[in-house]
Scaffold this motif. Structure first.
Motif, PDB file in Angstrom:
ATOM      1  N   UNK A  93     -21.689 -37.246  11.458  1.00 41.35           N
ATOM      2  CA  UNK A  93     -21.589 -35.832  11.741  1.00 41.35           C
ATOM      3  C   UNK A  93     -20.563 -35.161  10.811  1.00 41.35           C
ATOM      4  N   UNK A  94     -19.416 -35.840  10.719  1.00 39.18           N
ATOM      5  CA  UNK A  94     -18.365 -35.285   9.870  1.00 39.18           C
ATOM      6  C   UNK A  94     -18.824 -35.223   8.421  1.00 39.18           C
TER       7      UNK A  94
ATOM      8  N   UNK B 138     -21.022 -32.376   8.006  1.00 41.92           N
ATOM      9  CA  UNK B 138     -20.223 -31.148   8.060  1.00 41.92           C
ATOM     10  C   UNK B 138     -19.558 -30.878   6.717  1.00 41.92           C
TER      11      UNK B 138
ATOM     12  N   UNK C 119      -4.359 -20.479  12.175  1.00 42.57           N
ATOM     13  CA  UNK C 119      -5.289 -21.384  12.855  1.00 42.57           C
ATOM     14  C   UNK C 119      -4.642 -22.749  13.032  1.00 42.57           C
TER      15      UNK C 119
ATOM     16  N   UNK D 254      -6.384 -23.831  21.696  1.00 45.11           N
ATOM     17  CA  UNK D 254      -7.666 -23.297  22.162  1.00 45.11           C
ATOM     18  C   UNK D 254      -8.017 -23.976  23.469  1.00 45.11           C
TER      19      UNK D 254
ATOM     20  N   UNK E  70     -10.225 -25.679  24.887  1.00 45.34           N
ATOM     21  CA  UNK E  70     -11.468 -26.366  24.584  1.00 45.34           C
ATOM     22  C   UNK E  70     -12.026 -27.013  25.838  1.00 45.34           C
TER      23      UNK E  70
ATOM     24  N   UNK F 182     -16.194 -33.554  15.336  1.00 48.29           N
ATOM     25  CA  UNK F 182     -15.589 -32.585  14.416  1.00 48.29           C
ATOM     26  C   UNK F 182     -14.665 -31.677  15.195  1.00 48.29           C
ATOM     27  N   UNK F 183     -13.411 -31.582  14.826  1.00 49.91           N
ATOM     28  CA  UNK F 183     -12.507 -30.681  15.549  1.00 49.91           C
ATOM     29  C   UNK F 183     -12.901 -29.224  15.335  1.00 49.91           C
ATOM     30  N   UNK F 184     -12.592 -28.412  16.337  1.00 47.28           N
ATOM     31  CA  UNK F 184     -12.928 -26.989  16.267  1.00 47.28           C
ATOM     32  C   UNK F 184     -12.315 -26.332  15.039  1.00 47.28           C
ATOM     33  N   UNK F 185     -11.100 -26.738  14.747  1.00 39.04           N
ATOM     34  CA  UNK F 185     -10.397 -26.074  13.655  1.00 39.04           C
ATOM     35  C   UNK F 185     -11.098 -26.222  12.310  1.00 39.04           C
ATOM     36  N   UNK F 186     -11.811 -27.301  12.136  1.00 35.61           N
ATOM     37  CA  UNK F 186     -12.546 -27.441  10.874  1.00 35.61           C
ATOM     38  C   UNK F 186     -13.486 -26.264  10.686  1.00 35.61           C
TER      39      UNK F 186
END
Lengths: 167, 497, 408, 505, 104
Positions: free
Chosen positions: A4-5, A8, A111, A118, A120, E4-8
């Motif tokens: 997944x990464x 991405x 950020x 956040x 989450x 995947x972290x949100x921050x990405x």
């Protein structure tokens, strides 16, 4: 690094690379093509985010409609062939560059600072039969935005017609 | 989710009437070949009047506050309904002759006028970031089209293009801010956002550093709509390029919509950040009125002058929001000052634009120097101009005075003395350019062979309405103050429907 | 029969279990996916080759000719010969061309056309990826082709190419709208965007329930894939060859392939949406075979169009889309919405029409469609008459004749 | 609040008259109507003078009080009333307006309808300021007066009229908007605009900084209007460029609005603040006196000279007021006495200056109508050519420089009598001003215009017409009368002043 | 949970946004500016969908918002390009620096 990464990172690189190429391309047409690349990258990110419907919509509207529209507009302007592209930027482009990069730095910094603050949620969203859910939402909770959106489109249609139609 | 359609359609009656009206006008336009037929404007007028009536009825019956599909039918919305539809009514009256003389697409114009009114109303009532953004863009896109309506006029095209480019950039900024706000709170509902920030601060410290920039982004987008410096550059160009009635609408209708949004977002969603946004608003307000007034001093074109003037006016109105204090008594709360000012501004600014339209229609000119000797050519027009300019400058006994009084009062009550002083000094500066126009009209001789300025009946009616309104608020502001007092209440916790 | 129906699935399962002996499960499914994609693409490519052959044969028949008959028996190897010719030709790139875009365009044209096959159910349970938003996916994918065409036209730096590209894109954009609107009526009936659901519901094929929709879709689809009589973008007599004027050899072959594959894909979609997909009619043949048969019927309909209809002018083409098809399909969608309210096919994901009810439902829908058609014809009569009158006056000969009449 | 709303009638009668002017189309009819109506209004004000007995009014009491709720939402009342301070000024307004209109009927032949409309409209604003007892109402009338004056200067003024008009407007407005803020602050801290209720209220919770801010805001508005140095720069321009009647009203009444404001508003509402800052006010007043005199001396334009002399004259009045403010805390009877005398002198100066300077401006107008110049150097030896004019001019000039027996002397004497007792050193500097004015008038006006060799150019200059004499005679009579026998005025004013000062202690 | 972290997502979106902003502020051609704006809107959409996926659990607001943004972008692009066309017809240029009948 999971699959997944990996996807991405690839998609993000494609996206950001295309975006950079877009804003630096000399020819408007080529810039528009790079923009399409960016759109595609965004669609991949959407799919990674479990929002397959949006991914498809992204392709349909952004690539299939908006990008085509922009390509058309470019072809109706003087530098249609992209043979004699004048200067790309206005005189104030360094200022724009400074502003944009400062803004980028600030946002990224913030950020990073926000880090894990956040709120989450632990669970992934419930995504079974998404189109149906969205459709129902459009007819209930989001009825008014849905109607207003149709108004927006109608107005844009009328407006575009009035403005460009040759008499 | 059970929806009570009868209640819903009653609560949304003004919006529904406007929508139906706009659609019917479009269809009628197809059926009627004659562009100058009175049916189209007549029907548009009917739609507006009925929507106005429905909105007024809500005010009278005092319907319960509810949020319907993200739309809040609360007193604040009722107020902006009346304001928006009222503006459209006046603008319609002056548009008829103007547009018929300049464009073939009259039917579409009327229809768009109804749409843009609808957009104003929706913006004012939007109670959810999604609808807010959508309605906001509805208003923007419709405005772009209206500004560019004179398709064969390069200035109109150009004004619309600049308007659009600025608008799109700033709305993208606003949208980014909205997305951050949504991300921080997990909701798009304004009241839920506010509720989120009432949880203990320790849990959300990091988010504060996100929300404040989000606030800045939001202000950029909304500031564009109300032409705050430095997001104002579009205004003079758009006003100059736009058909003059449209410029009138932009300066009042969409500006009030912007203030409605600003009030809702800041007061309803972000009360927790008041100290942040107050200081931002103070700075923006000072910049806006000062720059607006200073640049206006150099203008030679009536429409550009009015554009800068309305930039400056936005600065004054913003003072009211900057001075907002939740628990204060009327009218020290600031918001009611904003509302009073907006009503006064509606009559005055639309009035002055109507005057400009009449003059442009009669002479084809928008240059200030061509107003020379207007007192000879049309004493009544010149006289109403004086009243409007006095009102814009904030002199008694006009509506503008009452508006300024309310806003300045809130500022003084809040203790923002510096802002108040800058504000009043600015209003002195503004006198200079307003009176420069008056000087042309009264002191300069009319050009040789200049004819009397003719005034079509509908335009005269519109002028009379705004004139009477301006003076009425000046002499007898009580009902308007009460209206503002009533409308400043908005919902804190909405039942969902 | 059962075995035959599931032939390909069985092969797939066998292959899967074969590999699973040596390889871990994720890899096997990945290989399986890749392989099925490869197979579908190969079949599509081969079919496309023989479509060209078929087209030439059919058109030749219509024109009372024989068609290709030299290479191989009945000219059966003709496409192969064409292919070899294409692949071995010199690759010419115009000096002025934008090289990168010029080279990417043909590839980009083929890809979406191929991608469409991913969601089409070729037979019972024979679908590569049964997306819940399959229909939307199809529309999205097909809209990408336009960009490839515009790219090809632009990168060639040839004004005919440019015009051809623009025309193609404009045409596709225009016809996408009635197409999507018609699909909207079907979606209203089925309540899903999943293509297999469409097939499941069509006990009676939708062509009988919604003949009007089928006609509109057929026309739009023909325009969408630039089949004659909508082949203006590459009309030799007007634009030399449109956006592929400057293309030759392999790249040209790719463009050609994109077109034919798209046409094939469109036929498959129509079969799925209107002709009951892989459902058997009367003769109990394997589902995939039925699918193939229906597809070829449809393809032949297009060939038949090509052989009989004259080409439209670009403005006529746009007028047809915007002034007739869009309003008509919009009305049709509204009509369907009303019909669905009173005669629903599907409720909460369950088919509710059973047995004899199909008869009444079909009749009601069919009659409504016919009525709509008549209403539209009535509405458009003045317009059509006016247009015809204008056309008559427009030709010099006609004008002269009219003058004579008036003089007399 | 019973009987006829006489103050409203007086205030709005000019408005009615003005509206009638709009309806008339014949220039003659307009002029006749304006004269008649302004005379009737003057009679009304005169009646008011006799109808009000200031001695019967206690501190904070007003005659003919009218009170109606106007804007309940913000506690604004339509509230009017008069006392010994305001009635003399109202009557003066009535008189000067009538004379100005009368005079104008003979000299204004251009855009007649607008002129008389504006003139009558202007009177509304002036009456309103003197009669209103609600700060909101006061402010409204205060601002209303600006607009007609702007047009009067701008349309019928001299060569630089546009500049002068806008300068007048902007200056005055700049001051008054700051006053508006102060008013709002007052309202915020007390919840009322009532001028009868505000004195004695605790303002801003006793916060001295805020009180000072409000004080200076209001001070600025009045100081500009008075005008006090250094806020006077609009005045020479406005006076010089305005038409004759405009200058008369400007000098005669509008300047008094500022002085009236000091007495009616600043003193009673901000006694402690005024007391704290009195040296500033006093110094400014003295500077105005000396500076006004010196600059006037340097002028060669007759009208400008008189304009600067107004700065000087109003300086006396301000000095009196400052002197009173200096001793607000005192309870020594002698001090109280001097204080009353100083304030009485100031008010008497308002009236005297109104009459005298009014006359002077009329006289400037007379000569300008004939010679079309006001340049002192261009004249000479006119005494023999225009004897009647010479007589009037001499009378007015002597009155202005404070010749005993004329009104100017009485007021100046009283101011200095009060001020010397209270603030001797500053007052001493102020006396310098008197010397200077004497020199300037004698030397400049009398000598340069009427004495010396005759400039041949003017040997056929006609003497004053009957209407000019008719305009000036009442003024000359009045300032002579008040110079000889000021008692009726002083009694009247004194009652008001005593009430005012009582109110503060 | 996703790996995947949100921050990405957020950082990628922020970068895309700023690239778009740069394009919008610096391009000479009106169309170029529009393209920059489209990038900005896309960046916002990434944000919205990412937040929907990670923060908002039971609701569709994020996705709805994104759909609304796409709709508005399409409408805006239509009007914008119509204006570009009209402007090109009347002024023969789409370069913002040459659109100067009105003072900026």
């Amino acid at each position: 690094m999971t699959l997944e990464q990996g996807i991405f990172i690839l998609a993000s690189l494609l996206m950001l690379g295309s975006a950079l190429a877009m804003v630096t391309a000399r020819s408007m047409f080529v810039a528009a093509l790079w923009m399409i690349g960016t759109f595609a990258g965004v669609a991949v990110l959407f799919i990674l985010l479990n929002a397959g419907f949006l991914g498809i919509v992204q392709i349909l509207i952004y690539i299939g409609a908006i990008a085509v529209l922009i390509l058309f507009a470019i072809m109706l302007t003087p530098d249609v062939m992209g043979l004699k592209p004048g200067p790309r930027y206005t005189g104030q482009w360094p200022l724009a560059a400074v502003m944009a990069s400062t803004l980028a730095a600030v946002i990224v910094l913030l950020l990073v600072r926000a880090g894990n603050d956040w709120h989450i949620a632990d669970a992934a969203p419930n995504v079974t039969d998404f189109a149906v859910q969205l459709g129902e939402a459009f007819m209930t909770t989001y009825l008014l935005p849905f109607e207003v959106a149709s108004g927006v489109l109608l107005v844009a249609l009328i407006g575009a017609l009035v403005i460009v139609r040759d008499e | 989710m059970q929806i009570n359609w009868a209640d819903t359609s009653f609560l949304l009656a003004p919006e529904i009437l406007l929508t139906v009206g706009a659609l019917i006008v479009l269809v009628l336009d197809l059926l009627i070949e004659d562009d100058t037929s009175p049916v189209l404007p007549g029907f548009t007028l009917l739609a507006l009047v009925s929507a106005f009536g429905a909105a007024a009825a809500h005010l009278v019956t005092g319907v319960d506050d509810v949020a319907l599909f993200m739309f809040a039918a609360d007193p604040l919305t009722h107020f902006f309904r009346l304001l928006g539809i009222g503006t459209a009514l006046l603008v319609l009256l002056v548009s008829v002759n103007y547009v018929q003389a300049r464009s073939k697409h009259t039917g579409e114009f009327y229809s768009l006028l109804l749409w843009v009114t609808l957009a104003v109303v929706l913006v004012a009532g939007a109670h959810d970031l999604i609808l807010l953004y959508l309605a906001f863009e509805f208003l923007s896109i419709t405005s772009y089209v209206l500004v560019g309506w004179l398709r064969d006029d390069a200035r109109s095209n150009e004004g619309a293009m600049k308007y659009l480019l600025f608008g799109a950039i700033s709305s993208a900024l606003m949208l980014y801010g909205m997305s951050l706000l949504y991300g921080a709170t997990g909701t798009t509902r304004l009241t839920e956002i506010a509720a989120f920030f009432t949880i203990p601060e320790t849990q959300i410290t990091g988010l504060y550093s996100i929300v404040v920039p989000a606030l800045v982004f939001l202000l950029a987008g909304i500031g564009f709509k109300i032409s705050l410096v430095p997001f104002h550059q579009w205004a003079p160009d758009a006003y100059e390029g736009a058909p003059t009635p449209v410029a009138a609408f932009l300066s009042v209708g969409s500006k009030s919509a912007g203030f409605a949004v600003l009030a809702r977002v800041l007061l309803e969603a972000m009360p927790a950040f008041q100290e942040h946004w107050t200081s931002l608003l103070v700075v923006l307000s000072i910049l806006t009125m000062t720059l607006g007034n200073l640049v206006a001093l150099r203008q030679t074109n009536m429409k550009r002058l009015l554009a800068y003037s309305s930039i400056a006016q936005a600065g004054y109105i913003l003072m009211g929001l900057a001075a907002y204090s939740a628990g204060a008594t009327f009218p020290a709360d600031g918001l009611s000052g904003v509302l009073i000012y907006l009503v006064a501004y509606l009559f005055t600014n639309v009035g002055v634009f109507i005057g400009a339209v009449i003059f442009e229609q009669a002479t084809g000119s928008v240059a200030i120097s061509d107003y020379a000797g207007l007192i000879r050519r049309s004493p009544w027009l010149a006289f109403t101009f004086v009243v409007f300019f006095l009102s814009l400058a904030g002199l008694p006994p006009t509506a503008g005075f009452v508006g300024k009084l309310a806003v300045f009062y809130a500022t003084v009550a809040k203790g923002l003395y510096f802002l108040a002083i800058i504000g009043v000094l600015n209003s002195v500066v503004s006198v200079y350019y307003y009176f420069n126009v008056i000087r042309q009209m009264f002191f300069m001789p009319a050009p040789e062979g200049a004819e009397r300025v003719r005034m079509p009946a509908s335009m005269g009616l519109a002028l009379a309405i705004s004139f009477v309104g301006t003076l009425l608020i000046g002499f007898y502001p009580e009902p308007f103050l009460n209206l503002a007092n009533m409308s400043r209440d908005f919902i804190s916790a909405l039942p969902l429907l | 029969m059962q075995q035959l129906d599931r032939l390909f699935i069985l092969i797939g399962d066998w292959f899967h279990s074969l590999l699973a002996q040596w390889l871990p499960e994720p890899v096997v499914s990945a290989i399986g996916m890749l392989l099925s994609a490869l197979i579908i693409m190969t079949i599509a490519a081969v079919t496309m080759l023989y479509m060209t052959y078929l087209e030439r044969k059919v058109v030749a028949r219509i024109q009372d000719r024989i068609g290709p008959n030299r290479v191989g028996p009945f000219g059966l190897l003709q496409p192969l010969a064409d292919g070899i010719k294409m692949f071995t030709k010199e690759m010419i790139v115009p000096t002025q061309a934008h090289k990168v875009v010029y080279n990417i365009a043909p590839v980009l044209a083929v890809t979406p056309a191929m991608m469409a096959f991913a969601v089409i159910p070729f037979g019972r349970d024979m679908v590569a990826s049964d997306l819940d938003i399959g229909l939307l996916y199809l529309i999205a994918v097909s809209s990408v082709t336009e960009i490839a065409i515009v790219m090809g036209g632009w990168a060639s730096r040839n004004k005919y190419s440019l015009l051809g590209g623009m025309r193609a894109a404009a045409q596709m954009l225009s016809y996408e709208i009635p197409m999507v609107l018609v699909l909207l009526s079907l979606v209203l009936m089925v309540g899903s965007l999943r293509l297999s659901d469409f097939v499941d519901v069509q006990t009676v094929p939708f062509i009988l329930l919604q003949p009007f929709a089928f006609i509109v879709f057929l026309i739009s689809a023909a325009a969408e894939v630039a089949r004659s009589p909508f082949d203006i973008p590459e009309a030799e007599s007007e634009l030399i060859a449109g956006y592929h004027t400057e293309y030759g050899g392999m790249r040209f072959a790719l463009f050609q392939m994109a077109e034919f594959v798209a046409a094939l894909g469109m036929a498959c979609i129509m079969v799925t949406l209107f002709l009951g997909g892989w459902r058997s009619w009367i003769i109990p043949l394997p589902s995939w075979l039925w699918f193939v048969i229906k597809t070829f019927i449809l393809i032949n309909v297009w060939f038949w169009f090509r052989g009989t209809f004259p080409r439209l002018r670009i403005d006529q083409l746009q007028a047809l889309a915007w002034k007739f098809l869009v309003p008509a399909s919009l009305l049709h969608a509204i009509m369907t919405a009303v019909l669905v309210t009173f005669f629903p096919l599907v409720k909460d994901g369950q088919l509710v029409v059973q047995g004899a009810e199909w008869l009444t439902t079909t009749v009601v829908y069919f009659v409504a469609n016919v009525v709509l058609l008549f209403v539209l014809m009535l509405l458009y009569r003045p317009y059509v008459r006016r247009t015809v009158r204008q056309l008559r006056v427009a030709t010099p000969a006609a004008a002269a004749r009219q003058q004579e009449v008036q003089a007399a | 609040m019973n009987g006829l709303p006489i103050l409203s009638i007086i205030t709005f009668a000019p408005l009615v008259a003005a509206l009638v002017v709009l309806l008339l189309n014949n220039e003659r009819a307009i002029k006749t109507w304006s004269v008649v109506s302004s005379f009737v209004i003057f009679l009304l004000t005169l009646w008011l003078w006799f109808a009000v007995d200031p001695k019967a009014l206690g501190p904070g009491e007003f005659a003919f009080l009218e009170e109606y709720s106007w804007i309940p939402a913000i506690n604004v009342f339509y509230r009017m009333g008069v006392d010994g301070l305001s009635v003399p000024l109202i009557t003066l307004t009535g008189l000067l307006t009538f004379l100005s209109i009368f005079y104008s009927t003979y000299v204004i032949n251009h855009r007649v309808k607008e002129y008389f409309f504006l003139f009558l409209f202007l009177e509304v604003g002036m009456f309103g300021v003197f009669t209103s007892l609600d700060y909101f109402l006061f402010y409204v009338f205060w601002e209303i007066g600006l607009v007609p004056m702007y047009f009067l200067i701008g349309i019928w003024g001299g060569p630089r009229r546009e500049y002068a008009a806008i300068k007048f407007f902007i200056y005055t407005l700049a001051g008054s908007v700051l006053m508006l803020l102060a008013i709002l602050g007052l309202y915020f801290s007390t919840g009322t605009f009532d001028l009868t209720a505000l004195p004695g209220q605790e303002l801003f919770g006793g916060n001295f900084v805020l009180k000072s801010l409000a004080f200076w805001g209001i001070f600025l508005a009045f100081a500009i209007k008075v005008p006090m140095w250094p806020f006077h720069t609009w005045l020479p321009d406005a006076h010089v460029e305005a038409p004759t009647a405009g200058s008369v009203i400007l000098a005669g009444i509008l300047l008094k609005l500022g002085g009236y404001g000091f007495l009616r508003i600043l003193m009673p509402i901000f006694p402690d603040v005024f007391n704290a800052y009195w040296p500033v006010v006093a110094v400014l007043a003295v500077i105005s006196i000396v500076y006004g005199a010196l600059v006037a001396m340097a002028q060669w334009d007759l009208k400008k000279l008189i304009a600067y002399s107004s700065v000087n004259h109003m300086g006396y009045a301000m000095l009196g007021i400052a002197a009173a403010a200096a001793t607000l805390n005192s309870s020594d009877p002698a001090v109280l006495d001097s204080r009353a005398i100083a304030v009485n002198g100031a008010i008497f100066q308002f009236i005297a200056h109104g009459l005298i300077t009014g006359a002077l401006f009329f006289l400037v107008g007379v000569i300008y109508e004939r010679a079309h110049t006001r340049d002192l150097k261009a004249f000479g030896g006119l005494g023999a050519v225009v004897p009647k004019y010479y007589a009037f001019m001499a009378a007015a000039t002597f009155a202005s420089l404070g010749l005993p027996g004329l009104a100017g002397f009485v007021s100046e004497f009283m101011v200095f009598r009060g001020a010397f007792a209270l603030i001797p050193y500053i007052a001493a500097i102020g006396v310098l001003g008197i010397v200077l004015t004497a020199a300037m008038y004698l030397w400049k006006i009398i000598q340069m215009v009427f004495l010396g060799p005759l400039n041949e150019k003017w040997k056929d200059l006609p003497d004053m017409h009957w209407w000019e004499i008719a305009t000036l005679t009442p003024l000359v009579i009045l300032f002579t009368l008040f110079g000889v026998y000021p008692k009726p005025i002083l009694d009247y004013v004194n009652a008001g002043v005593v009430a005012l000062l009582d109110l503060m202690s | 949970m996703s790996s995947i972290p949100l921050n990405w997502y957020l950082i990628v979106a922020a970068l895309l946004f700023c690239i778009g902003l740069f394009g919008a502020l610096s391009r000479r051609s009106a169309i170029g500016i529009l393209m920059g704006i489209e990038l900005m809107l896309n960046a916002v959409n990434i944000n919205l969908v990412a937040f929907w996926r990670y923060v908002e659990v039971d609701g569709l607001a994020g996705q709805m918002f994104a759909i609304v943004v796409i709709t508005v972008a399409a409408a805006e692009a239509a009007v914008a390009l119509a204006l570009v066309r009209a402007l090109y017809r009347s002024r023969d240029t789409v370069t913002v620096e040459e659109i100067d009948l009105l003072k900026w």
